[in-house]
Design a protein around this motif. Structure first.
Motif, PDB file in Angstrom:
ATOM      1  N   GLY A 102      -3.157   6.954   8.284  1.00  0.00           N
ATOM      2  CA  GLY A 102      -2.444   5.868   7.611  1.00  0.00           C
ATOM      3  C   GLY A 102      -1.920   4.771   8.502  1.00  0.00           C
ATOM      4  O   GLY A 102      -1.048   4.001   8.094  1.00  0.00           O
ATOM      5  N   SER A 130      -3.437   1.996   9.557  1.00  0.00           N
ATOM      6  CA  SER A 130      -3.776   0.641   9.081  1.00  0.00           C
ATOM      7  C   SER A 130      -2.966   0.265   7.851  1.00  0.00           C
ATOM      8  O   SER A 130      -2.548  -0.882   7.715  1.00  0.00           O
ATOM      9  N   GLN A 131      -2.712   1.205   6.946  1.00  0.00           N
ATOM     10  CA  GLN A 131      -1.904   0.844   5.782  1.00  0.00           C
ATOM     11  C   GLN A 131      -0.448   0.619   6.190  1.00  0.00           C
ATOM     12  O   GLN A 131       0.229  -0.255   5.635  1.00  0.00           O
ATOM     13  N   THR A 132       0.034   1.358   7.189  1.00  0.00           N
ATOM     14  CA  THR A 132       1.396   1.136   7.686  1.00  0.00           C
ATOM     15  C   THR A 132       1.498  -0.245   8.317  1.00  0.00           C
ATOM     16  O   THR A 132       2.440  -0.999   8.043  1.00  0.00           O
ATOM     17  N   THR A 184      -0.402  -2.806   7.731  1.00  0.00           N
ATOM     18  CA  THR A 184      -0.538  -3.793   6.663  1.00  0.00           C
ATOM     19  C   THR A 184       0.792  -3.989   5.945  1.00  0.00           C
ATOM     20  O   THR A 184       1.198  -5.121   5.661  1.00  0.00           O
ATOM     21  N   ASN A 185       1.489  -2.896   5.642  1.00  0.00           N
ATOM     22  CA  ASN A 185       2.802  -2.996   5.009  1.00  0.00           C
ATOM     23  C   ASN A 185       3.808  -3.706   5.910  1.00  0.00           C
ATOM     24  O   ASN A 185       4.631  -4.495   5.435  1.00  0.00           O
ATOM     25  N   TYR A 229       0.860  -1.182   0.000  1.00  0.00           N
ATOM     26  CA  TYR A 229       0.000   0.000   0.000  1.00  0.00           C
ATOM     27  C   TYR A 229       0.895   1.230   0.000  1.00  0.00           C
ATOM     28  O   TYR A 229       2.018   1.192   0.511  1.00  0.00           O
ATOM     29  N   ASP A 230       0.383   2.317  -0.574  1.00  0.00           N
ATOM     30  CA  ASP A 230       1.135   3.563  -0.599  1.00  0.00           C
ATOM     31  C   ASP A 230       1.559   3.947   0.813  1.00  0.00           C
ATOM     32  O   ASP A 230       0.834   3.702   1.784  1.00  0.00           O
ATOM     33  N   ALA A 231       2.750   4.543   0.894  1.00  0.00           N
ATOM     34  CA  ALA A 231       3.253   4.977   2.187  1.00  0.00           C
ATOM     35  C   ALA A 231       4.081   6.241   2.002  1.00  0.00           C
ATOM     36  O   ALA A 231       4.858   6.337   1.053  1.00  0.00           O
ATOM     37  N   GLN A 285       5.784   6.697   7.210  1.00  0.00           N
ATOM     38  CA  GLN A 285       5.185   5.360   7.264  1.00  0.00           C
ATOM     39  C   GLN A 285       6.198   4.316   6.798  1.00  0.00           C
ATOM     40  O   GLN A 285       6.335   3.250   7.402  1.00  0.00           O
ATOM     41  N   ARG A 301      -7.602  -5.094   4.509  1.00  0.00           N
ATOM     42  CA  ARG A 301      -6.492  -4.706   3.630  1.00  0.00           C
ATOM     43  C   ARG A 301      -5.635  -5.920   3.266  1.00  0.00           C
ATOM     44  O   ARG A 301      -5.208  -6.069   2.131  1.00  0.00           O
TER      45      ARG A 301
END
Length: 167
Positions: free
Chosen positions: A78, A80-82, A84-85, A50-52, A56, A113
């Motif tokens: 961000g 949750s995306q962090t 997830t990454n 995911y974009d970071a 992040q 995600r």
């Protein structure tokens, strides 16, 4: 009760000990900003699914370098995306991840995600009072089957070289 009965065995495990008893490290450490375009950082965090932004991405690098951290902030920043990454990168190196959240919604967002990235087979959800022992055992068995069936693509090095050239 269970902790008292099994406490000695649990506390001998480094990560469980840190989770239950806390870390000896008491000072907060600021996340280091890394040059996310460098080959060294790319080797540490190859799977940003995911974009970071740079902070992040730096949090993912910190975790992959075995630093413990807590990710906190207001909604929409961000987290949750962090996370997830972080989980995707940890899985790519054969690490296990224990993701704990105060709110069920946070667990669901991260799981969704991971599911969109086809990583849900690697998730064992133990967050509900509805989790039954037979379901957990079945889930563990399916993970064992999955691990035995995973094969690395034959042309992975070639594909990575193409990606690097395109980038």
């Amino acid at each position: 009760d269970t902790l008292q009965k099994n406490g000695d065995g649990l506390v001998k495990q480094k990560n469980i000990r840190k989770l239950l008893l806390g870390s000896e490290q008491t000072a907060e450490r600021e996340s280091t900003e890394y040059d996310i375009e460098s080959e060294e950082v790319e080797k540490i965090t190859p799977l940003m699914i995911y974009d970071a932004d740079s902070s992040q991405h730096s949090a993912v690098v910190d975790v992959m370098q075995n630093h413990d951290l807590v990710i906190k902030g207001p909604p929409g920043t961000g987290k949750s995306q962090t996370i997830t990454n972080i989980i995707a990168n940890a899985l790519s190196t054969g690490k296990s991840v224990l993701f704990i959240a105060e709110k069920m919604a946070a667990l669901e967002v991260v799981f969704n995600r991971l599911e969109k990235a086809n990583l849900d087979p690697f998730c064992l959800q133990l967050h509900s009072t509805k989790a039954r022992k037979t379901d957990v055992l079945k889930s563990l068995s399916s993970r064992d089957d999955l691990q035995n069936s995973i094969a690395h693509p034959k042309n992975i090095e070639e594909e990575l070289a193409k990606l690097k050239q395109t980038r």
